[in-house]
Design a protein around this motif. Structure first.
Motif, PDB file in Angstrom:
ATOM      1  N   LEU A  42       0.842 -15.144   6.795  1.00 40.59           N
ATOM      2  CA  LEU A  42       0.534 -13.978   7.634  1.00 40.59           C
ATOM      3  C   LEU A  42      -0.784 -13.326   7.191  1.00 40.59           C
ATOM      4  CD1 LEU A  42       4.088 -12.368   7.940  1.00 40.59           C
ATOM      5  CD2 LEU A  42       2.859 -13.706   9.674  1.00 40.59           C
ATOM      6  N   ALA A  43      -1.012 -13.266   5.890  1.00 40.18           N
ATOM      7  CA  ALA A  43      -2.259 -12.686   5.381  1.00 40.18           C
ATOM      8  C   ALA A  43      -3.449 -13.562   5.763  1.00 40.18           C
ATOM      9  CB  ALA A  43      -2.177 -12.514   3.863  1.00 40.18           C
ATOM     10  N   ARG A  44      -3.292 -14.858   5.641  1.00 39.61           N
ATOM     11  CA  ARG A  44      -4.371 -15.774   6.006  1.00 39.61           C
ATOM     12  C   ARG A  44      -4.688 -15.644   7.504  1.00 39.61           C
ATOM     13  NH1 ARG A  44      -6.069 -19.555   2.560  1.00 39.61           N
ATOM     14  NH2 ARG A  44      -4.124 -19.622   1.420  1.00 39.61           N
ATOM     15  N   GLN A  45      -3.645 -15.541   8.325  1.00 39.58           N
ATOM     16  CA  GLN A  45      -3.846 -15.344   9.766  1.00 39.58           C
ATOM     17  C   GLN A  45      -4.555 -14.023  10.050  1.00 39.58           C
ATOM     18  OE1 GLN A  45      -0.373 -15.846  12.260  1.00 39.58           O
ATOM     19  NE2 GLN A  45       0.371 -17.522  10.975  1.00 39.58           N
ATOM     20  N   LEU A  86      -0.196  -6.329  10.057  1.00 35.88           N
ATOM     21  CA  LEU A  86      -0.499  -6.512   8.645  1.00 35.88           C
ATOM     22  C   LEU A  86      -1.956  -6.128   8.433  1.00 35.88           C
ATOM     23  CD1 LEU A  86       0.730  -9.213   6.323  1.00 35.88           C
ATOM     24  CD2 LEU A  86      -1.709  -8.816   6.359  1.00 35.88           C
ATOM     25  N   CYS A  87      -2.216  -5.345   7.401  1.00 33.17           N
ATOM     26  CA  CYS A  87      -3.571  -4.949   7.041  1.00 33.17           C
ATOM     27  C   CYS A  87      -3.930  -5.608   5.716  1.00 33.17           C
ATOM     28  CB  CYS A  87      -3.675  -3.430   6.908  1.00 33.17           C
ATOM     29  SG  CYS A  87      -3.672  -2.585   8.506  1.00 33.17           S
ATOM     30  N   LEU A  88      -5.184  -6.019   5.606  1.00 32.77           N
ATOM     31  CA  LEU A  88      -5.665  -6.659   4.393  1.00 32.77           C
ATOM     32  C   LEU A  88      -7.044  -6.093   4.080  1.00 32.77           C
ATOM     33  CD1 LEU A  88      -5.180 -10.377   3.588  1.00 32.77           C
ATOM     34  CD2 LEU A  88      -7.150  -9.139   2.762  1.00 32.77           C
ATOM     35  N   LEU A  89      -7.185  -5.532   2.892  1.00 36.20           N
ATOM     36  CA  LEU A  89      -8.419  -4.890   2.466  1.00 36.20           C
ATOM     37  C   LEU A  89      -9.229  -5.851   1.595  1.00 36.20           C
ATOM     38  CD1 LEU A  89     -10.057  -2.221   2.463  1.00 36.20           C
ATOM     39  CD2 LEU A  89      -8.789  -1.596   0.383  1.00 36.20           C
ATOM     40  N   VAL A  90     -10.490  -6.078   1.992  1.00 35.26           N
ATOM     41  CA  VAL A  90     -11.392  -6.982   1.267  1.00 35.26           C
ATOM     42  C   VAL A  90     -12.578  -6.175   0.756  1.00 35.26           C
ATOM     43  CG1 VAL A  90     -12.908  -8.999   1.463  1.00 35.26           C
ATOM     44  CG2 VAL A  90     -10.734  -8.939   2.718  1.00 35.26           C
ATOM     45  N   ASP A  91     -12.968  -6.448  -0.481  1.00 36.24           N
ATOM     46  CA  ASP A  91     -14.174  -5.842  -1.043  1.00 36.24           C
ATOM     47  C   ASP A  91     -15.270  -6.908  -1.056  1.00 36.24           C
ATOM     48  OD1 ASP A  91     -16.188  -4.559  -2.444  1.00 36.24           O
ATOM     49  OD2 ASP A  91     -14.797  -3.579  -3.813  1.00 36.24           O
ATOM     50  N   TRP A  92     -16.344  -6.624  -0.347  1.00 32.88           N
ATOM     51  CA  TRP A  92     -17.470  -7.550  -0.205  1.00 32.88           C
ATOM     52  C   TRP A  92     -18.630  -7.195  -1.134  1.00 32.88           C
ATOM     53  CZ3 TRP A  92     -16.657 -11.902   2.221  1.00 32.88           C
ATOM     54  CH2 TRP A  92     -15.694 -11.962   3.233  1.00 32.88           C
ATOM     55  N   ARG A  93     -18.418  -6.432  -2.181  1.00 31.93           N
ATOM     56  CA  ARG A  93     -19.522  -5.962  -3.025  1.00 31.93           C
ATOM     57  C   ARG A  93     -20.294  -7.084  -3.700  1.00 31.93           C
ATOM     58  NH1 ARG A  93     -17.606  -1.758  -6.784  1.00 31.93           N
ATOM     59  NH2 ARG A  93     -15.889  -1.670  -5.323  1.00 31.93           N
ATOM     60  N   THR A  94     -19.705  -8.259  -3.873  1.00 32.66           N
ATOM     61  CA  THR A  94     -20.432  -9.358  -4.516  1.00 32.66           C
ATOM     62  C   THR A  94     -21.273 -10.159  -3.525  1.00 32.66           C
ATOM     63  OG1 THR A  94     -18.531 -10.833  -4.280  1.00 32.66           O
ATOM     64  CG2 THR A  94     -18.719  -9.598  -6.360  1.00 32.66           C
ATOM     65  N   LEU A  95     -21.174  -9.849  -2.251  1.00 30.40           N
ATOM     66  CA  LEU A  95     -21.985 -10.521  -1.230  1.00 30.40           C
ATOM     67  C   LEU A  95     -23.264  -9.713  -1.014  1.00 30.40           C
ATOM     68  CD1 LEU A  95     -22.425 -12.610   1.040  1.00 30.40           C
ATOM     69  CD2 LEU A  95     -21.074 -11.125   2.534  1.00 30.40           C
ATOM     70  N   TYR A 131      -0.751  -4.737   3.211  1.00 30.31           N
ATOM     71  CA  TYR A 131       0.439  -3.929   3.454  1.00 30.31           C
ATOM     72  C   TYR A 131       0.737  -3.907   4.947  1.00 30.31           C
ATOM     73  CZ  TYR A 131      -3.441  -0.705   4.191  1.00 30.31           C
ATOM     74  OH  TYR A 131      -4.630  -0.144   4.607  1.00 30.31           O
ATOM     75  N   PRO A 132       1.986  -3.615   5.290  1.00 35.77           N
ATOM     76  CA  PRO A 132       2.303  -3.470   6.717  1.00 35.77           C
ATOM     77  C   PRO A 132       1.650  -2.186   7.246  1.00 35.77           C
ATOM     78  CG  PRO A 132       4.262  -3.138   5.360  1.00 35.77           C
ATOM     79  CD  PRO A 132       3.137  -3.436   4.440  1.00 35.77           C
TER      80      PRO A 132
END
Length: 152
Positions: free
Chosen positions: A78-81, A119-128, A149-150
């Motif tokens: 689900l997270a990958r989707q 479903l929510c997924l938080l990504v940190d892109w600071r290394t990009l 998290y839901p």
């Protein structure tokens, strides 16, 4: 002889290595970055995510007001989707992006007893680096999957 020139060139290079500012990045580009990350994220990135999710209490019904109700074995897919086919993405702070995907036919979790279908997924892109957002492949292994998290 060449070392001083190398060091000088490093210091004189334009500051294109500044971290990606998600607030200044077009939505479609953030969605594309999510798709690429979904396809290439390594096991350690996912392990760190699930460790943070577990620590936050989202896997325990009595842990927090927000928790997952789907079987834990389904969460990785689900997270990958969510990353691969997010319905929406929203910039958070300066370098983070919150990816959201609705699963209308499935209850993902609950908040204070109310069913949540996304479903929510938080990504940190600071290394990009900002200058590499069109060719991010070398930087995807260092992107941080911060939390999931839901959500509404």
């Amino acid at each position: 002889m060449y070392k001083p020139l190398l060091f000088a060139s490093l210091f004189l290079t334009p500051f294109s290595l500044q971290a990606l500012d998600t607030r200044q990045t077009p939505t479609e580009q953030l969605l594309e970055l999510g798709r690429e990350l979904a396809a290439s994220a390594g096991a350690s990135q996912w392990q760190q995510l699930w460790q943070r999710v577990r620590q936050a209490g989202y896997l325990q019904a009595n842990g927090t007001s927000v928790h997952f109700t789907v079987p834990p074995v389904q969460l990785p897919e689900l997270a990958r989707q969510t990353l691969a086919r997010a319905d929406q993405v929203q910039a958070q702070q300066q370098t983070q992006a919150l990816y959201r995907r609705s699963f209308a036919d499935q209850v993902i979790g609950h908040r204070d007893g109310q069913p949540l279908h996304a479903l929510c997924l938080l990504v940190d892109w600071r290394t990009l680096p900002q200058g590499m957002r069109n060719t991010p492949q070398a930087y995807l292994p260092s992107a941080s999957l911060l939390s999931s998290y839901p959500c509404d």
